[in-house]
Design an enzyme around this catalytic site. Sequence first.
Site, PDB file in Angstrom:
ATOM      1  N   ASP A 145       0.968  -1.181   0.070  1.00 14.83           N
ATOM      2  CA  ASP A 145       0.055  -0.015   0.045  1.00 14.83           C
ATOM      3  C   ASP A 145       0.951   1.107  -0.021  1.00 14.83           C
ATOM      4  O   ASP A 145       0.591   2.029   0.639  1.00 14.83           O
ATOM      5  CB  ASP A 145      -0.881  -0.100   1.028  1.00 14.83           C
ATOM      6  CG  ASP A 145      -0.460  -0.608   2.368  1.00 14.83           C
ATOM      7  OD1 ASP A 145       0.897  -0.943   2.393  1.00 14.83           O
ATOM      8  OD2 ASP A 145      -1.156  -0.641   3.299  1.00 14.83           O
ATOM      9  N   THR A 146       1.623   1.391  -1.108  1.00 14.59           N
ATOM     10  CA  THR A 146       2.344   2.659  -1.409  1.00 14.59           C
ATOM     11  C   THR A 146       1.292   3.723  -1.325  1.00 14.59           C
ATOM     12  O   THR A 146       0.096   3.402  -2.089  1.00 14.59           O
ATOM     13  CB  THR A 146       3.170   2.485  -2.492  1.00 14.59           C
ATOM     14  OG1 THR A 146       4.107   1.546  -2.293  1.00 14.59           O
ATOM     15  CG2 THR A 146       3.926   3.979  -3.192  1.00 14.59           C
TER      16      THR A 146
END
Length: 406
Positions: A221-222
């Site tokens: 989850d950048t």
Amino acid sequence: MRAAAFLSTGKSWSKQEEINKNETPKCVGGFVLVHAGAGYHSESKAKEYKHVCKRACQRAVDRLKAGALAVEAVAAALVELEDSPFTNAGMGSNLNLSGEIECDASIMDGKSLHFGAVGAISGIKNPVLVANRLLSEAQKGKLSAGRIPPCFLVGRGAHDWAVGHGIPPCPSEKMATKFSLSAYKRNKRKMELAEKMDTGHNHAKKRRQSSETDNGSGCLDTVGAVVVDSEGNVAAAVSSGGLAMKHPGRVGQAAHYGCGCWAENAFKNPYSTAVSTSGCGEHLIRTMLARECSAALQSEDAHKALLEAMQNKFISSPFLAGEDRVLGGVIVLRCCRCVESPPSQNIQGILVEFLWSHTTESMCVGYMSAQDSKAKTHISRLPPGTVPGQCLAIEGGVCRLMSVAE
């Protein structure tokens, strides 16, 4: 050989396009599209992910309404995303093998084409601010004695440069959250157990399988954002805490040129484009996906172009031929000046097409124009039964930005 199956949500695109053509929404000031990562977003945390995307959109739009350029607005959106404990960027980032937080971030200005990035930086609450400062300092020209200013710094050097330029340090222990600490302890126990159970070849295989599980689509989850301002300038940014249990010093796609983000005003091309990526950094680096998507968007049909780029340049890329699952996602926008009918010298228009696509289980996005009262958010998901890394989803919409020329 990997399956080449994909999901195309073309109906969603056509419907949105039709709505915009019929209603001709008039938006002033710009447009922002953000993502809270391509990975897996549980229903129990969906509200939190959507809420942080809304706040990020609002932060960017507030800056656009105040007259800020796209690069300033995109940095503002990233700060909001980094400050959330629910994202893997800034506060609450994944811990590495040593139990430390090392972050990557980059930003690109489509107007000047300047780029700034930091990799494996510790002790800085908002890595994107360091990347943005590198970009702005580089625009000032050469340093003393004709030295070239840096655009990409890593590790301790990046931290010291940031502090020397007025960005306050933040102890790494204050950046960890209960969630990131518990995840680190859980992953560490799994690795220790694997090491006790196996040795030699079996040990290496088991460790690799464990790593693939722990760094699966649930941990990618950048965060990122793309923006176009009222003048038609575009900018993009991305920030990440990296893979869980990564080796100290590892730098992911979020810091690499052409891999984490890309922004380029039209100049001689038909469209201005901006891209931000998320996913497995090694996959995104080896395919330079951000720049590939930007180049593809110069085609006439943006939806078709992005679909083909994700399929041919990512899932089926020869550079990833040995990978069983190719995990990643992108948000993109492209824009061009549009002609009013009948033509008017006082009315200027910018047509913005925006899309998101991912091969992970899900991707959370939010978008907003300066005319909207609030942002719209959406968690895009692959359909049940499909295999992450072997298929893709793609959705998007259209917005027309209108302004009166003085």
